[in-house]
Design a protein around this motif. Structure first.
Motif, short mmCIF file in Angstrom:
data_model
loop_
_atom_site.label_atom_id
_atom_site.label_comp_id
_atom_site.label_asym_id
_atom_site.label_seq_id
_atom_site.Cartn_x
_atom_site.Cartn_y
_atom_site.Cartn_z
N VAL A 53 0.94 -1.19 0.07
CA VAL A 53 -0.31 0.20 -0.10
C VAL A 53 0.70 1.45 -0.33
O VAL A 53 1.57 1.59 1.11
CB VAL A 53 -1.02 0.21 1.79
N GLY A 54 1.15 2.15 -1.33
CA GLY A 54 1.82 3.06 -1.27
C GLY A 54 3.09 2.87 -1.12
O GLY A 54 3.55 1.08 -1.84
N THR A 55 4.16 3.23 -1.42
CA THR A 55 6.05 3.43 -1.61
C THR A 55 6.36 3.40 -0.90
O THR A 55 7.83 3.45 0.23
CB THR A 55 6.34 3.84 -2.29
N ASP A 56 6.23 3.77 1.04
CA ASP A 56 6.67 3.99 2.03
C ASP A 56 7.32 2.50 2.86
O ASP A 56 7.00 2.02 3.65
CB ASP A 56 5.82 4.57 2.54
N TYR A 57 8.36 2.34 1.59
CA TYR A 57 8.47 0.51 2.88
C TYR A 57 10.35 1.02 2.76
O TYR A 57 11.55 1.44 2.11
CB TYR A 57 8.52 -0.35 1.90
N THR A 58 11.16 0.42 3.52
CA THR A 58 12.37 0.07 3.37
C THR A 58 12.90 -1.78 3.41
O THR A 58 12.33 -2.00 4.33
CB THR A 58 12.83 0.68 5.42
N THR A 59 13.54 -1.74 2.70
CA THR A 59 13.64 -2.90 1.98
C THR A 59 15.62 -3.64 1.79
O THR A 59 16.07 -2.50 1.76
CB THR A 59 13.37 -2.23 0.08
N LEU A 60 14.98 -4.52 1.79
CA LEU A 60 16.53 -5.04 2.10
C LEU A 60 16.75 -6.76 1.88
O LEU A 60 15.67 -7.28 0.79
CB LEU A 60 16.75 -5.71 3.75
N LYS A 61 17.75 -7.20 0.86
CA LYS A 61 18.13 -8.28 0.21
C LYS A 61 18.52 -8.85 1.00
O LYS A 61 19.50 -8.18 1.66
CB LYS A 61 18.90 -7.82 -1.29
N VAL A 62 18.59 -9.78 1.70
CA VAL A 62 19.17 -11.29 2.81
C VAL A 62 19.31 -11.93 1.50
O VAL A 62 19.32 -13.04 1.13
CB VAL A 62 18.30 -10.96 3.47
N THR A 63 20.36 -12.86 2.92
CA THR A 63 21.07 -13.96 2.01
C THR A 63 21.32 -14.72 3.32
O THR A 63 21.65 -13.81 3.94
CB THR A 63 22.01 -14.28 1.15
N ILE A 64 20.61 -15.99 3.33
CA ILE A 64 20.73 -16.60 4.16
C ILE A 64 21.79 -18.70 4.50
O ILE A 64 20.51 -18.32 3.21
CB ILE A 64 19.94 -16.53 5.16
N THR A 65 22.48 -18.56 4.79
CA THR A 65 22.31 -19.61 4.94
C THR A 65 22.71 -20.59 5.45
O THR A 65 23.41 -20.46 6.66
CB THR A 65 24.59 -19.73 4.07
N ASN A 66 22.94 -21.87 5.61
CA ASN A 66 22.68 -22.90 6.51
C ASN A 66 23.91 -23.36 7.08
O ASN A 66 24.80 -24.50 6.20
CB ASN A 66 21.01 -24.28 5.82
#
Length: 142
Positions: A53-66
């Motif tokens: 809803v709208g564009t008011d977001y903070t966004t991250l690219k995450v990588t998780i490794t086992n």
């Protein structure tokens, strides 16, 4: 008087054991080996998902490794973003394209995706918790 001495001794013991300035939580950027996972995070551009809803977001690219010896579960709800004021922001589901998928990672496997939290803020680090109550892994946002 003996009762007052015992009470004072108990109070002093409780005060001294509670005065440690060390923390059991991993520092930002550290990997909690008990969780058997390593997380990295970078700030990325917001691309709206179906529930945005709208564009008011903070966004991250995450990588998780086992990095452990047993499978781990990945779910966007297991992540949170902590800003530079130390406020913790819950991840909003379905608000960003390329959202990290819900899955199980075998030892050695990894996955990458995006997470987003409502509002515009400066992210300091991301947390991933093994399930809702497991050990927490923190990764500084680069």
């Amino acid at each position: 008087m003996h009762r007052h001495t015992a009470a004072a001794l108990l109070a002093a013991t409780l005060l001294l054991t509670g005065c440690s300035n060390t923390s059991d939580a991993p520092s930002p950027g550290a990997t909690a080996q008990a969780a058997g996972a390593q997380v990295t995070a970078t700030k990325t551009t917001f691309t709206p998902g179906i529930a945005a809803v709208g564009t008011d977001y903070t966004t991250l690219k995450v990588t998780i490794t086992n990095t452990g010896t047993t499978p781990i579960k990945v779910n966007p709800l297991y992540f949170a973003i902590v800003d530079t004021t130390k406020a913790k922001h819950a991840v909003s589901i379905g608000t960003v394209k390329g959202e990290i998928a819900t899955m199980e990672l075998a030892p050695g496997e990894n996955t990458t995706g995006t997470i987003a939290a409502e509002g515009t803020f400066t992210p300091d680090y991301v947390t991933w918790t093994s399930g809702y109550r497991g050990p927490e892994v923190r990764a500084s946002v680069s």
